[in-house]
Write an enzyme that holds these catalytic residues in place. Sequence first.
Site, PDB file in Angstrom:
ATOM      1  N   LYS A  88       6.293  11.058  -3.057  1.00 49.50           N
ATOM      2  CA  LYS A  88       5.285  10.726  -4.065  1.00 49.50           C
ATOM      3  C   LYS A  88       5.982  10.687  -5.414  1.00 49.50           C
ATOM      4  O   LYS A  88       6.945  11.410  -5.653  1.00 49.50           O
ATOM      5  CB  LYS A  88       4.184  11.793  -4.087  1.00 49.50           C
ATOM      6  CG  LYS A  88       2.855  11.295  -4.624  1.00 49.50           C
ATOM      7  CD  LYS A  88       2.069  10.560  -3.553  1.00 49.50           C
ATOM      8  CE  LYS A  88       0.654  10.267  -4.007  1.00 49.50           C
ATOM      9  NZ  LYS A  88      -0.187   9.764  -2.927  1.00 49.50           N
ATOM     10  N   GLY A 190     -17.714   4.287  -4.277  1.00 47.40           N
ATOM     11  CA  GLY A 190     -16.834   3.365  -4.999  1.00 47.40           C
ATOM     12  C   GLY A 190     -16.026   2.530  -4.032  1.00 47.40           C
ATOM     13  O   GLY A 190     -16.554   2.018  -3.049  1.00 47.40           O
ATOM     14  N   GLY A 193     -16.128   4.274  -0.348  1.00 49.57           N
ATOM     15  CA  GLY A 193     -17.451   4.710   0.087  1.00 49.57           C
ATOM     16  C   GLY A 193     -18.414   3.593   0.437  1.00 49.57           C
ATOM     17  O   GLY A 193     -19.145   3.681   1.431  1.00 49.57           O
ATOM     18  N   HIS A 194     -18.398   2.515  -0.354  1.00 52.22           N
ATOM     19  CA  HIS A 194     -19.381   1.450  -0.066  1.00 52.22           C
ATOM     20  C   HIS A 194     -19.045   0.705   1.230  1.00 52.22           C
ATOM     21  O   HIS A 194     -19.936   0.241   1.940  1.00 52.22           O
ATOM     22  CB  HIS A 194     -19.548   0.496  -1.262  1.00 52.22           C
ATOM     23  CG  HIS A 194     -18.521  -0.578  -1.387  1.00 52.22           C
ATOM     24  ND1 HIS A 194     -17.302  -0.375  -1.997  1.00 52.22           N
ATOM     25  CD2 HIS A 194     -18.531  -1.878  -0.992  1.00 52.22           C
ATOM     26  CE1 HIS A 194     -16.615  -1.504  -1.967  1.00 52.22           C
ATOM     27  NE2 HIS A 194     -17.323  -2.430  -1.360  1.00 52.22           N
TER      28      HIS A 194
END
Length: 362
Positions: A88, A190, A193-194
């Site tokens: 990362k 968002g 989720g949608h």
Amino acid sequence: MTDVSDGVLHTLFHSDQGGHEQVVLCQDRASGLKAVIALHSTALGPALGGTRFYPYATEGEAVADALNLARGMSYKNALAGLDHGGGKAVIIGDPETVKTEELLLAYGRFVASLGGRYVTACDVGTYVADMDVVARECRWTTGRSPENGGAGDSSVLTAFGVYQGMRASAQHLWGDPSLRDRKVGVAGVGKVGHHLVDHLREEGAEVVITDVREDAVRRVLDRHPQGVTAAADTGALIRTEGLDVYAPCALGGALDDDSVPVLTATVVCGAANNQLAHPGVEKDLADRGILYAPDYVVNAGGVIQVADELHGFDFDRCRAKAAKIFDTTLAIFARAKSDGIPPAAAADRIAEQRMAEARASH
């Protein structure tokens, strides 16, 4: 001489958060770039993980975040069945004010200097357009736009993977993977989720949603006039009567000492990273009889997608790999049961086993 034993070097070499193979501190005065690249493990292959762009309060905080996130990626990639280790990067600064083309190009040169040991992608504060810039200096860049040979938005497959984890949870708990007529609470509708709501409604689940942004809630309600209702906030959502599944899809730390005691759901399976606020929360969930599908297992659809870019992106191939999250989640529940430990601990054991076997074979 300054004593740094309690600082970054101590964290790196001596703490549980350490054990990393390599940490690179990057600075480019001309562009103002200050970044940290952390490689936790390359046992399974080149380290893969996104670039976070964030205004950290201190450099120490930035290093600690990079170390923790890189370690998490090792586990996520191992359980996703990818031939990648964990890495990362964090760029220090407010992306709204300091992000420039020059800075991103300088960052790309640092990633390129690692010669393929680290493959980067998007994360908080970085987007597809940014990866297109980084890629001009570094060929080990994924999460690019389709016009530049990339796969674009990874939220579609992330949501699909979470849905598979949810189906596996239903299979384990109720003996049937179907979510038809189940009541599912989705906190955060968002990017990911949608899409998750679309899968749930397609199968006939009843969905309750919430989001801090009213426009996000409105978009989902307009798209699904039947079978979807909105809760006032997350606090109201998790207390919804008759909830079967709770899906945290917003910020981390959703499962804490305040939320776990009042959860009505019997399954927690969502897209948010780092859902457990602190060690011990997984035991609190188990003590309440709540089945927890480890976040880094079920939300791996995105990393499966960016990894595939390195081989010439194929959506169907990726979707097939993401569908295996169903089997992986079931295997974790089985291991948890046989070892008498929470699923989060079982997931860690399986990932550690795969990494250890890879190291032993080198």
